[in-house]
Design a protein around this motif. Sequence first.
Motif, mmCIF file in Angstrom:
data_model
loop_
_atom_site.group_PDB
_atom_site.id
_atom_site.type_symbol
_atom_site.label_atom_id
_atom_site.label_comp_id
_atom_site.label_asym_id
_atom_site.label_seq_id
_atom_site.Cartn_x
_atom_site.Cartn_y
_atom_site.Cartn_z
ATOM 1 N N TYR A 71 0.741 -1.210 0.045
ATOM 2 C CA TYR A 71 -0.025 -0.024 0.013
ATOM 3 C C TYR A 71 1.022 1.078 -0.215
ATOM 4 C CZ TYR A 71 -3.073 3.573 1.784
ATOM 5 O OH TYR A 71 -3.656 4.973 1.935
ATOM 6 N N ILE A 104 -0.499 -0.787 -4.589
ATOM 7 C CA ILE A 104 -1.815 0.015 -4.653
ATOM 8 C C ILE A 104 -1.926 1.345 -3.857
ATOM 9 C CG2 ILE A 104 -4.236 -0.418 -3.186
ATOM 10 C CD1 ILE A 104 -3.262 -3.507 -2.920
ATOM 11 N N LEU A 106 -4.242 4.936 -2.786
ATOM 12 C CA LEU A 106 -5.610 5.667 -2.870
ATOM 13 C C LEU A 106 -5.216 7.109 -3.332
ATOM 14 C CD1 LEU A 106 -7.354 4.977 0.221
ATOM 15 C CD2 LEU A 106 -7.785 3.951 -1.857
ATOM 16 N N HIS A 123 -8.899 0.925 -10.023
ATOM 17 C CA HIS A 123 -9.557 -0.243 -9.606
ATOM 18 C C HIS A 123 -10.937 0.256 -8.740
ATOM 19 C CE1 HIS A 123 -10.370 -3.711 -7.190
ATOM 20 N NE2 HIS A 123 -9.380 -4.494 -7.994
ATOM 21 N N LYS A 125 -13.123 -1.237 -7.168
ATOM 22 C CA LYS A 125 -13.304 -2.071 -5.824
ATOM 23 C C LYS A 125 -12.825 -2.031 -4.452
ATOM 24 C CE LYS A 125 -14.436 -5.525 -9.317
ATOM 25 N NZ LYS A 125 -13.784 -6.751 -9.884
ATOM 26 N N ALA A 126 -12.146 -0.816 -4.373
ATOM 27 C CA ALA A 126 -11.579 -0.525 -3.154
ATOM 28 C C ALA A 126 -12.673 -0.006 -2.155
ATOM 29 C CB ALA A 126 -10.441 0.521 -3.146
#
Length: 136
Positions: A71, A104, A106, A123, A125-126
């Motif tokens: 992350y 990954i 945000l 993506h 689906k987070a």
Amino acid sequence: MEIQYKQEVNLDWEEFRATLIASTLGERRPIDDLERIKLMVKNANLIVTARHTGKLVGVARSVTDWIFCAYLSDLFVEEEYQKNGIGKELIRQTKLLIPQAKLILLSAPAAIDYYPRIGMTHHPKAFMLDEVDELQ
């Protein structure tokens, strides 16, 4: 402009904070909560930095298991150094250290269009949870 990139295991939290403030990401981080900033740096297990003549100008701070996922929780470049490819190179250098792991992140609202331009996949689906009381 020559930028040096490297993994740093003992990044100084004050240097991290000063560069965070000098970037646009500082607006969305707890820059006045010094204990939290210290722990953000201490508890990250993969930090890649960008330095110009020794000065910290960018950071990619991640939490990873080194093999399946990572992350990328903070990616920031000091404002005066932005638009020089430093952010993209910080991502590349991070990924080189974890070749099998999926990276990954945000996106900050201001950077939402940046990541697809450099080849990252959106993506849909987070999910996030800020407070335990929000669970139903």
